[in-house]
Design a protein around this motif. Structure first.
Motif, PDB file in Angstrom:
ATOM      1  N   MET A  10       0.829  -1.204   0.000  1.00  0.00           N
ATOM      2  CA  MET A  10       0.000   0.000   0.000  1.00  0.00           C
ATOM      3  C   MET A  10       0.869   1.261   0.000  1.00  0.00           C
ATOM      4  SD  MET A  10      -2.858  -1.543  -0.054  1.00  0.00           S
ATOM      5  CE  MET A  10      -3.905  -0.083  -0.059  1.00  0.00           C
ATOM      6  N   ALA A  13      -0.844   4.204   0.436  1.00  0.00           N
ATOM      7  CA  ALA A  13      -1.647   5.043   1.331  1.00  0.00           C
ATOM      8  C   ALA A  13      -2.748   4.136   1.869  1.00  0.00           C
ATOM      9  CB  ALA A  13      -2.246   6.233   0.578  1.00  0.00           C
ATOM     10  N   THR A  14      -3.198   4.396   3.091  1.00  0.00           N
ATOM     11  CA  THR A  14      -4.172   3.504   3.731  1.00  0.00           C
ATOM     12  C   THR A  14      -5.282   4.284   4.418  1.00  0.00           C
ATOM     13  OG1 THR A  14      -2.998   3.508   5.845  1.00  0.00           O
ATOM     14  CG2 THR A  14      -2.394   1.787   4.261  1.00  0.00           C
ATOM     15  N   GLY A  15      -6.328   3.554   4.736  1.00  0.00           N
ATOM     16  CA  GLY A  15      -7.404   4.119   5.534  1.00  0.00           C
ATOM     17  C   GLY A  15      -6.959   4.440   6.944  1.00  0.00           C
ATOM     18  N   THR A  16      -6.046   3.638   7.454  1.00  0.00           N
ATOM     19  CA  THR A  16      -5.532   3.915   8.796  1.00  0.00           C
ATOM     20  C   THR A  16      -4.862   5.279   8.831  1.00  0.00           C
ATOM     21  OG1 THR A  16      -4.908   1.590   8.601  1.00  0.00           O
ATOM     22  CG2 THR A  16      -4.500   2.671  10.700  1.00  0.00           C
ATOM     23  N   ASP A  17      -4.032   5.542   7.857  1.00  0.00           N
ATOM     24  CA  ASP A  17      -3.390   6.856   7.789  1.00  0.00           C
ATOM     25  C   ASP A  17      -4.407   7.972   7.561  1.00  0.00           C
ATOM     26  OD1 ASP A  17      -0.871   5.914   8.268  1.00  0.00           O
ATOM     27  OD2 ASP A  17      -0.134   6.155   6.229  1.00  0.00           O
ATOM     28  N   ALA A  18      -5.369   7.691   6.694  1.00  0.00           N
ATOM     29  CA  ALA A  18      -6.389   8.708   6.425  1.00  0.00           C
ATOM     30  C   ALA A  18      -7.157   9.043   7.706  1.00  0.00           C
ATOM     31  CB  ALA A  18      -7.339   8.213   5.337  1.00  0.00           C
ATOM     32  N   GLY A  61      -7.417   8.896   1.101  1.00  0.00           N
ATOM     33  CA  GLY A  61      -7.309   7.960  -0.010  1.00  0.00           C
ATOM     34  C   GLY A  61      -6.371   6.817   0.278  1.00  0.00           C
ATOM     35  N   ALA A  62      -6.528   5.784  -0.509  1.00  0.00           N
ATOM     36  CA  ALA A  62      -5.626   4.639  -0.445  1.00  0.00           C
ATOM     37  C   ALA A  62      -5.139   4.344  -1.855  1.00  0.00           C
ATOM     38  CB  ALA A  62      -6.326   3.415   0.141  1.00  0.00           C
ATOM     39  N   ARG A  78       2.885  10.873  -5.458  1.00  0.00           N
ATOM     40  CA  ARG A  78       2.351   9.834  -4.570  1.00  0.00           C
ATOM     41  C   ARG A  78       3.038   8.487  -4.817  1.00  0.00           C
ATOM     42  NH1 ARG A  78      -4.205   9.908  -3.515  1.00  0.00           N
ATOM     43  NH2 ARG A  78      -4.179   8.850  -1.520  1.00  0.00           N
ATOM     44  N   HIS A 106     -10.746   3.052  -2.289  1.00  0.00           N
ATOM     45  CA  HIS A 106      -9.753   4.009  -2.789  1.00  0.00           C
ATOM     46  C   HIS A 106      -9.885   5.394  -2.154  1.00  0.00           C
ATOM     47  CE1 HIS A 106      -6.928   5.850  -5.510  1.00  0.00           C
ATOM     48  NE2 HIS A 106      -7.830   6.498  -6.189  1.00  0.00           N
ATOM     49  N   PHE A 115     -11.881   7.987   0.911  1.00  0.00           N
ATOM     50  CA  PHE A 115     -12.626   8.112   2.168  1.00  0.00           C
ATOM     51  C   PHE A 115     -13.119   9.550   2.340  1.00  0.00           C
ATOM     52  CE2 PHE A 115      -8.741   5.532   2.709  1.00  0.00           C
ATOM     53  CZ  PHE A 115      -9.343   4.289   2.611  1.00  0.00           C
ATOM     54  N   ALA A 175     -12.606   3.981   7.977  1.00  0.00           N
ATOM     55  CA  ALA A 175     -11.517   3.738   7.021  1.00  0.00           C
ATOM     56  C   ALA A 175     -10.411   2.891   7.633  1.00  0.00           C
ATOM     57  CB  ALA A 175     -10.949   5.075   6.540  1.00  0.00           C
ATOM     58  N   GLU A 176     -10.143   3.091   8.922  1.00  0.00           N
ATOM     59  CA  GLU A 176      -9.018   2.393   9.550  1.00  0.00           C
ATOM     60  C   GLU A 176      -9.317   0.919   9.773  1.00  0.00           C
ATOM     61  OE1 GLU A 176     -10.883   4.663  10.935  1.00  0.00           O
ATOM     62  OE2 GLU A 176     -11.299   4.263  13.054  1.00  0.00           O
ATOM     63  N   VAL A 206      -9.029  -0.318   5.188  1.00  0.00           N
ATOM     64  CA  VAL A 206      -7.781  -0.367   4.417  1.00  0.00           C
ATOM     65  C   VAL A 206      -6.584  -0.134   5.327  1.00  0.00           C
ATOM     66  CG1 VAL A 206      -6.518   0.426   2.400  1.00  0.00           C
ATOM     67  CG2 VAL A 206      -9.014   0.517   2.406  1.00  0.00           C
ATOM     68  N   THR A 217       0.981   3.462  12.242  1.00  0.00           N
ATOM     69  CA  THR A 217      -0.437   3.803  12.253  1.00  0.00           C
ATOM     70  C   THR A 217      -1.283   2.558  12.466  1.00  0.00           C
ATOM     71  OG1 THR A 217       0.280   5.202  10.428  1.00  0.00           O
ATOM     72  CG2 THR A 217      -1.994   5.395  11.122  1.00  0.00           C
TER      73      THR A 217
END
Lengths: 330, 330, 330, 330
Positions: free
Chosen positions: A80, A82-87, A100-101, B71, B120, B122, B133-134, B137, C85
């Motif tokens: 990945m 980018a992840t949802g966790t980071d978002a 975004g991921a 990115r 993709h 959030f 999101a966490e 993803v 994260t």
């Protein structure tokens, strides 16, 4: 034809000469038997969409695949960016709550469900249509017959030959772990088996068809673990089917096994001799590691073994193969 | 709807609330609007195969692509594990004149022609269907709505809306380099434009359709060089089309641009606000960087803008997107 | 020696014959000039550690590097397999509060600070020591002179020749953007320049030394942007230094530029002609894209231009180069 | 200290509190115990170069490594962008007989001989120096303590503690396959073992040293096959050495095993508990999978167990680890 086990080279040479399609579609051909898949065949295929049910014929692409490193073939490594966790943590620095991921993959093009391109196999330094291998596939990729040339073409009539179902029960299970719709490893599927299976299914194989041969080995590997699925013993097509592959004028063929042909191969000290005839000489598009089980279940249930099939390779410029997600629609 | 340029967050929140499909297909849904693409739609789509002509809608996957590193998105790096040159030299150590070529690819899943998965994008930490999101993803990938869930589904009726052709001529060319079937960068395609184009083409957009919007920007990038194709100014859908995207109940939509929506975006300091509504709230499958030019040429020639379309993602477990080679058949 | 600009092939052939080290260390040699770096040289080098100050001579490995895709060379793509994260979210499934992060890299071995291995360059199909290139470097890698053979050796006496500092002020700045310790692009560093610089620094270059040549181009690129740092115009060694490189019996040499030698090259229509002599014929270990600025600042301050240097390649089996982090200690 | 097997969390908490270095080098510290490695230590280390003999302490980086896919860790995949075979064929299109080879690698940074960066392990969501893990390591990498900060520092005095040699003979071989200089799997190396070994070698461990602990497991894996080298049972440091690691004020420590500490771990259901203390709390630089055998052979022969050691990580921006080729010089 009863090939001499001790002379693979002779048998290959004879089959290559007998079944060659070199020049059949001109000097510049880059499609091989996919030339047989014409617009008429697509109309015929589309007419097979009766219910609208669709089936993916692809295995998963992930680290739980069969590859073990042979020829530097690994399973796909998906990471990945980018992840949802980071978002969710607000780590992404984007405005108005946007998150975004993104992701990346690194994989051999031969790692899972795939087409072999025409540049995948050579016979004594000759590639498809008689071209010198060293002029076709360099470190820059396949400069002539890259899989990108197949991009718009591989959609047409598909036929499932569930040889596992038709013949699996008749073969003795040596270990009690094989089911009745699965062929044993080392089982060579002959022309007679293919014809018999087609008859049992009520289908006719002809010019431009995409033929899918189910042996049941994948179902067994799923149940028991991959073991030596990648390169070990397996059911598969007999070398003696070369004539049938040529005569039927099919556009493409795929199996649910790693290597399409029976393993151990039918000659002493040989390595994939049918490939050596089928790809460079017949110009045949070959698929491997397809997952035919869900489709086979449906075909068994409704008795219909023909369908619309799209199996579009990714147009990776110069690739000698492509991962695919074939979709059958009935 | 006339959004306040200074308040993207407010406009997004309002559209998200108004057009939300959360819960529409149950708590466990992983398909979003692809649920609209049912068997009936596939029968309808298959009936559109009249000539049997097929078109690839994919750009090439190679180093000549548009990515410039933003990115960490690179163009695809394709390398060979074995070559014809080595085979011809006898470097491969295989028996009976057997030679082979193998290859590997490393690429972002968002590098070229693609689907964006439901994981993709959030909105304020919420993924499709309202999930956190966490929890969806992580570094392991999309654990819930990975693109593999789409694997068998994306085959149905496709419609081309060639907005570039219909509206390109009416927009003033600022630089003389734009052709009459190309929209200028920064052109926001509105609901009215989409409806007008569909009427001009004689097609009706409805539930379960896969809609392809051609702006002509890719044709321009091909002619003039990639420039800022990846992330720069571009024609694309207006934020105000969110209602149309929701109301029409289409299954999926794709454009020939990098980012689907118009760029610069229609709010000050915003980043892809329509994505933030369309993916997590509507659950819409969005495609980007499709090559619609060959298909558009054919549609213009025969006046038929609907067709059978298969756009199967690779079932990469947990992926938030997938490279694809969509195949349209007319 | 005054090479004829129109005849690179003749000049290369003459230099290759004159300066060849083929056979000097036996038929089986895999080290080339690194043979000059013996235990005595290491004792001499270690004695140069007076203060204990250490300097990294490596550029960063990340997406902000100079590569733009030529020859499929990208900047390094570094992705995470696990993150803090995710750990903080409790997504990792490990006991007693354990959390971890892991990562992956995909990169050309020639993307940033590096050694060129002996298999990196060929002259008319001949690799180092006269071996046929096709027997040395196949798709399996460098089967003979892979960089792994260098693994324990590259530690010894280093010398900085800050040609930029010594000669930069004397060259006219064409654009006012170049500083006094930077050579202009296209500046060919000759044997006389090298000797003059060594004299100015009070150091003597001799057998087994690792020589670092600073042109100042990297400092300029840092200040003004990469531009065409990767492959464009640059200061660098003149083709005419081949004799000096051979005669001094240095073990290795590195520059702060992309390509070691001056660019544009000194022959019409040529490509890196000095490489073609230095690597396959002299067997010289060449480093590129080193960051010599911090070390140079220290050397200027204390007037000491010799030091202990370790520049260990990663022993990637069969590699024709390696990313490195050279460490100088004074 | 006699930890309760059933309470890893309690034991970790106690050790973390007792041995914490948080704040010791200020709020902004990014080096941890590498702060102990100062210029004086480097002068001391350089004085140990007596013969000038150099040793690589790195395993090979290739597909024959120990990784089996756990945590998506593969062995390094090295592919060629250009080859000698292509050059010899004249496929490269370069002038005056110039030919070249280039290559690419894709690998986990934890796949072979390596340093663990300070961002590699967290304790209950806390990274080194007490920072929140989610603010340190995101999908962008380690934003605070990336391995690039170590780039110029890791060169100093190295000490080999060949615990395998000193204690291997005294442990009963359960299977007859273990040699006298190898510890059995599951053997926990305690503080007493380390002190005893240092005394046997005649060396003193102190502030700023880089300590190398040889267990002999790698030698066994080389002889017998990798088996479960990556993650399986192994000799290694006891959890109870946390105090010694802290008190001695060493700069770094490395072993010839996959995971540094003894496996199975010394608590029920635990996973690498010593890591959880050593990295986030002590701030210790830990190396794994080093190849200490050649160096150990030399040390046994001459009785000298201290040397100059350079182990420079690649400055991969934001990395939580780095492949390395450590070089010891005696």
């Amino acid at each position: 034809m009863s090939p001499n086990r001790a002379d693979p080279e002779g048998a290959i040479a004879e089959a290559a000469q007998t079944y060659s399609n070199w020049g059949r579609w001109g000097e510049d051909d880059v499609l091989g038997t996919v030339n047989f898949l014409d617009e008429g065949k697509r109309r015929e295929g589309a007419a097979l969409v009766r219910r609208g049910a669709s089936f993916s014929l692809s295995q998963s692409f992930d680290m739980d695949g069969p590859q073990k490193g042979w020829r530097r073939r690994t399973n796909p490594v998906h990471t990945m960016l980018a992840t949802g966790t980071d978002a969710a943590q607000g780590n992404q620095g984007l405005p108005h709550g946007f998150g975004g991921a993104d992701d990346v993959i690194a994989m051999p093009l031969q790692c899972s469900t795939q087409w072999d391109g025409l540049g995948h196999i050579f016979d004594h330094g000759k590639a498809w249509n008689g071209r010198p291998a060293e002029r076709v596939v360099t470190c820059e990729g396949d400069l002539v017959t890259g899989i990108e040339h197949m991009a718009p073409h591989v959609a047409g009539r598909g036929i499932l030959l569930d040889v596992g179902l038709v013949l699996g029960g008749a073969t003795a299970s040596r270990d009690g772990r094989r089911r009745a719709d699965e062929l044993p490893d080392g089982f060579a599927v002959t022309e007679e088996h293919l014809i018999h299976t087609a008859e049992a299914h009520g289908v006719t194989v002809g010019r431009g068809d995409i033929v899918l041969v189910r042996t049941g080995q994948l179902a067994r590997a799923r149940r028991e673990g991959w073991g030596d699925y990648a390169g070990g013993d397996a059911p598969g097509l007999s070398f003696t089917t070369a004539g049938w592959l040529h005569r039927t004028e099919i556009a493409a063929i795929a199996t649910d096994t790693w290597g399409f042909e029976v393993r151990p191969n039918e000659f002493d000290g040989a390595f994939q001799p049918l490939h050596q005839v089928a790809i460079p000489h017949i110009g045949l598009l070959i698929g491997e590691m397809w997952d035919l089980d869900a489709l086979a279940g449906d075909c068994k249930a409704d008795g219909v073994y023909e369908f619309w099939l799209t199996a579009a390779p990714l147009p990776i410029t110069g690739a000698v193969g492509s991962p695919i997600n074939p979709i059958a629609v009935k």
